[in-house]
Design an enzyme around this catalytic site. Structure first.
Site, short mmCIF file in Angstrom:
data_model
loop_
_atom_site.label_atom_id
_atom_site.label_comp_id
_atom_site.label_asym_id
_atom_site.label_seq_id
_atom_site.Cartn_x
_atom_site.Cartn_y
_atom_site.Cartn_z
N ASP A 127 0.83 -1.21 0.00
CA ASP A 127 0.00 0.00 0.00
C ASP A 127 0.86 1.26 0.00
O ASP A 127 1.84 1.35 0.74
CB ASP A 127 -0.87 0.05 1.26
CG ASP A 127 -1.77 -1.15 1.44
OD1 ASP A 127 -1.36 -2.26 1.09
OD2 ASP A 127 -2.89 -0.97 1.94
N ASP A 159 -6.49 7.36 -1.66
CA ASP A 159 -7.19 7.52 -0.37
C ASP A 159 -6.21 7.82 0.77
O ASP A 159 -5.06 7.38 0.78
CB ASP A 159 -8.03 6.29 0.00
CG ASP A 159 -9.36 6.26 -0.73
OD1 ASP A 159 -9.78 7.32 -1.24
OD2 ASP A 159 -9.98 5.18 -0.79
N ARG A 160 -6.72 8.57 1.74
CA ARG A 160 -6.01 8.96 2.96
C ARG A 160 -4.89 9.97 2.71
O ARG A 160 -4.86 11.02 3.32
CB ARG A 160 -5.50 7.73 3.73
CG ARG A 160 -6.63 6.83 4.24
CD ARG A 160 -6.07 5.73 5.13
NE ARG A 160 -7.12 4.85 5.63
CZ ARG A 160 -7.78 5.02 6.77
NH1 ARG A 160 -7.54 6.04 7.53
NH2 ARG A 160 -8.70 4.16 7.14
N ASN A 188 -8.32 -2.83 -2.26
CA ASN A 188 -9.72 -2.58 -1.89
C ASN A 188 -10.09 -1.11 -1.98
O ASN A 188 -11.27 -0.76 -2.12
CB ASN A 188 -10.00 -3.11 -0.48
CG ASN A 188 -9.24 -2.37 0.60
OD1 ASN A 188 -8.00 -2.33 0.57
ND2 ASN A 188 -9.94 -1.78 1.55
N HIS A 189 -9.09 -0.22 -1.92
CA HIS A 189 -9.40 1.22 -2.03
C HIS A 189 -9.58 1.67 -3.48
O HIS A 189 -10.01 2.81 -3.69
CB HIS A 189 -8.31 2.04 -1.35
CG HIS A 189 -8.53 2.15 0.13
ND1 HIS A 189 -9.14 3.23 0.73
CD2 HIS A 189 -8.26 1.27 1.12
CE1 HIS A 189 -9.20 3.02 2.04
NE2 HIS A 189 -8.67 1.84 2.30
N HIS A 240 -3.64 -8.19 -3.02
CA HIS A 240 -3.78 -7.16 -2.01
C HIS A 240 -4.23 -7.73 -0.66
O HIS A 240 -3.58 -7.53 0.36
CB HIS A 240 -4.77 -6.09 -2.47
CG HIS A 240 -4.93 -4.99 -1.47
ND1 HIS A 240 -3.93 -4.07 -1.24
CD2 HIS A 240 -5.94 -4.67 -0.62
CE1 HIS A 240 -4.33 -3.22 -0.29
NE2 HIS A 240 -5.53 -3.57 0.09
N ARG A 318 -14.43 -6.99 9.15
CA ARG A 318 -14.58 -6.09 8.01
C ARG A 318 -15.96 -6.19 7.37
O ARG A 318 -16.40 -5.27 6.69
CB ARG A 318 -13.50 -6.40 6.96
CG ARG A 318 -12.07 -6.10 7.41
CD ARG A 318 -11.13 -6.24 6.23
NE ARG A 318 -9.71 -6.14 6.58
CZ ARG A 318 -9.01 -5.01 6.61
NH1 ARG A 318 -9.60 -3.87 6.38
NH2 ARG A 318 -7.72 -5.02 6.90
N HIS A 345 -2.60 -4.68 2.51
CA HIS A 345 -3.94 -4.46 3.06
C HIS A 345 -4.00 -4.03 4.51
O HIS A 345 -5.00 -3.47 4.94
CB HIS A 345 -4.77 -5.73 2.84
CG HIS A 345 -6.24 -5.61 3.09
ND1 HIS A 345 -6.96 -4.49 2.72
CD2 HIS A 345 -7.14 -6.46 3.67
CE1 HIS A 345 -8.24 -4.67 3.05
NE2 HIS A 345 -8.36 -5.85 3.63
#
Length: 449
Positions: A127, A159-160, A188-189, A240, A318, A345
Site C-alpha cells: 500500500d 485515499d487517505r 480494496n481502495h 492485495h 470487516r 492491506h
C-alpha cells in the site's frame, strides 16, 4: 512479530535485509539533478524546472515520465491543489488513462510474470495510499523499472494521503511505458465506496473542479481493469488481501441439460479455498466487489486477512472477505507449488487490533511460517496515515521486497522511513471520524447492480 505456526517451537531464521540496490546510470543522472527528497529529510528545492504544462507525446518516453515526476513533485510544494490542471491538462489525463486502461483490461485476473532472466529482480510494493513523496523515494532507492527490474504493486494507490491522483497517474505512466515490467494490481481502495469515504473522490473534485466528475469517473473505470493477483516465476503469489474461497456447485433441477447452480452464501463450515482456475474466471469489472451473491472471489482477494486461528471463516470484522489460518496457507502453497504469499492491506492502525499477529513498525510482517513456505504482509506507506486524529503517531516504516534470480522465492526486505517534512496539505476526508482502517463498512452501499 508473530512468525511461527501455532504448533511450532522452532523459530524461523531472521529475514534477509539488504542495503539499497544500485541505480542505473539514468536513475543517477535524474536523481542528482532533481529535488527528490531523501528519507527522513528534505534536501530543499534545487530541482530542475519542469516543462509545463505537460503535453501528450506521440510516444511515451522515459524523459516524459521524468518530467511528470519533476512536475508533480514541484507542484506539490509550489501550487495549490486547484492548479493541477495547469500542470496536467485534462486532455493529457484522458490520453494517459485511456492508454493504460487498454493495457490493463486486456490482462488476466491473475498475471503471470515469467520473463525473469538470471540477472533480473522483481520489486514488490505494498500500500502507498497517496503518499507521493515516499513513492518517489522508493523509486530512488530501488531504482526505476527497466529490462532487468520488474515492479509489482499490490494495490491501494489512493485515499487517505493527499496526492492519490498524482501517485496513481505516475504509476499508470510507468505501466504504459513498460507494460511488461510494471504490474499494477487492484487494492480494496480502488473502488467507488472507499474513494467516497477516504478522500480520493473529494481530492479529484478539488483538483479538477468542473472536470472533476469526468476525471473521477475515468479513474473508476481504470480501477475496474486492474488485475487481482500475480504469480512471479511460478513461485510467488501476490494479491492485495490474499486468499479466496471456492464456490460450491450443485446439480440443478435441470440436470439433464448439464446446467449447474451456485450455492449462494455458504455456511462458514462449508468454506474451502478456491482454485487458480476459479480466480481466472471471476468477474473483476465491478466498482465495489459484492459481499454476497455468486461473485465473491474479487471481494475475498481484496479484503481478506490472515489469522493465527486455523481454518477458513467469514471476515466479520470487516464484513467482507475471509480470515484464513496457517493451515490454509500451507494448503494453498502446497497445492500450487508456491513458496511465498505476499499480501498487503493492513497498516499499523489495522494491526494494532489483531491479536497474535505482528505490528507494522518495519513495514512488513512474516505472519505464517509453514512447511511449504511463508506468508508475508507488506506495507509501503511509512508514517501512515498522513493525517491522524491523535498526537501520538505510529511512525511506522514502509518496506518493499526484492526477489532475485534464480528462484525469486527468497524475499529481501528493504525498510525505509517517511520523507520529512511533507509538503503542507489539507485532508480530503474526515480523518477524525474515519480513524479505524476500513472498519464499520456500510455494506449496503457496496452492493452493485
Amino acid at each position: 512479530m508473530q512468525s511461527d505456526p501455532p504448533d511450532s517451537t522452532t523459530a524461523p531464521p531472521p529475514p534477509t535485509v539488504a542495503p539499497p540496490l544500485p541505480h542505473t546510470s539514468s536513475d543517477d543522472e535524474f536523481f542528482s539533478s532533481t529535488s527528490f527528497p531523501s528519507s527522513s529529510s528534505s534536501d530543499g528545492d534545487n530541482s530542475i524546472s519542469p516543462q509545463l504544462p505537460i503535453s501528450w507525446p506521440e510516444t511515451l518516453t522515459l524523459d516524459w515520465i521524468l518530467n511528470l515526476i519533476s512536475s508533480f513533485e514541484w507542484a506539490s510544494k509550489n501550487l495549490p491543489p486547484t492548479q493541477l490542471p495547469s500542470v496536467l491538462p485534462v486532455k493529457v489525463f484522458d490520453n494517459l488513462v485511456l492508454s493504460a486502461s487498454k493495457i490493463l483490461h486486456k490482462e488476466p485476473n491473475c498475471v503471470r510474470i515469467d520473463e525473469c532472466g538470471e540477472n533480473s529482480s522483481v520489486v514488490v510494493v505494498g500500500d502507498v495510499h497517496g503518499q507521493l513523496h515516499d513513492v518517489l523515494f522508493l523509486f530512488r532507492e530501488a531504482g526505476f523499472p527497466d529490462d532487468n527490474r520488474v515492479f509489482v504493486f499490490n494495490g491501494d494507490y489512493v485515499d487517505r494521503g493527499a496526492w492519490g491522483l498524482e501517485t496513481f497517474l505516475l504509476l499508470l505512466a510507468w505501466k504504459v511505458f513498460m507494460p511488461h515490467r510494471v504490474y499494477l494490481l487492484r487494492g480494496n481502495h480502488e473502488s467507488k465506496y472507499c474513494t467516497s469515504v477516504y478522500g480520493f473522490e473529494k481530492e479529484v473534485m478539488t483538483k479538477y473542479g468542473g472536470n472533476g466528475k469526468h476525471v473521477y469517473r475515468k479513474c473508476l473505470g481504470c480501477f475496474e481493469g486492474l488485475p487481482l493477483a500475480s504469480i512471479i516465476a511460478g513461485r510467488v503469489y501476490t494479491a492485495h488481501g490474499g486468499l479466496f474461497r471456492g464456490m460450491p456447485v450443485t446439480p440443478s433441477k435441470r440436470a439433464k441439460k448439464k446446467t449447474r447452480k451456485i450455492v449462494i452464501n455458504p455456511e462458514s463450515n462449508s468454506l474451502f479455498l478456491g482454485s487458480l482456475e476459479e480466480l481466472s474466471k471471476a468477474r473483476r469489472s465491478v466498482l465495489d466487489p459484492p459481499w454476497e451473491g455468486a461473485n465473491l472471489i474479487p471481494g475475498d482477494v481484496l479484503w481478506s486477512d490472515p489469522s493465527m486461528t486455523p481454518g477458513l471463516s467469514p471476515n466479520t470484522e470487516r464484513g467482507i472477505g475471509l480470515l484464513w489460518g496457517p493451515d490454509c496457507t500451507e494448503e494453498f502453497l502446497k497445492k500450487f507449488g508456491f513458496k511465498l504469499i505476499i499480501r498487503s492491506h493492513e497498516g499499523p492502525d489495522a494491526r494494532e487490533k489483531r491479536p497474535g499477529l505482528g505490528g507494522m513498525d518495519e513495514g512488513y510482517t512474516i505472519d505464517h511460517v509453514v512447511e511449504s513456505g511463508k506468508l508475508i504482509t507488506l506495507f509501503s506507506a511509512p508514517d501512515y496515515p498522513q493525517f491522524q486524529a491523535t498526537e501520538e503517531r505510529y511512525k511506522n516504516k514502509g518496506a518493499y521486497i526484492v526477489l532475485e534470480a534464480p528462484n525469486f522465492d527468497t524475499p529481501v526486505f528493504h525498510s525505509f522511513e517517511a520523507v520529512t517534512p511533507r509538503p503542507k496539505a489539507n485532508p480530503y476526508y474526515d480523518f477524525e471520524y474515519a480513524i479505524d482502517s476500513d472498519e464499520e463498512l456500510d455494506l449496503a452501499s457496496m452492493v452493485t447492480s
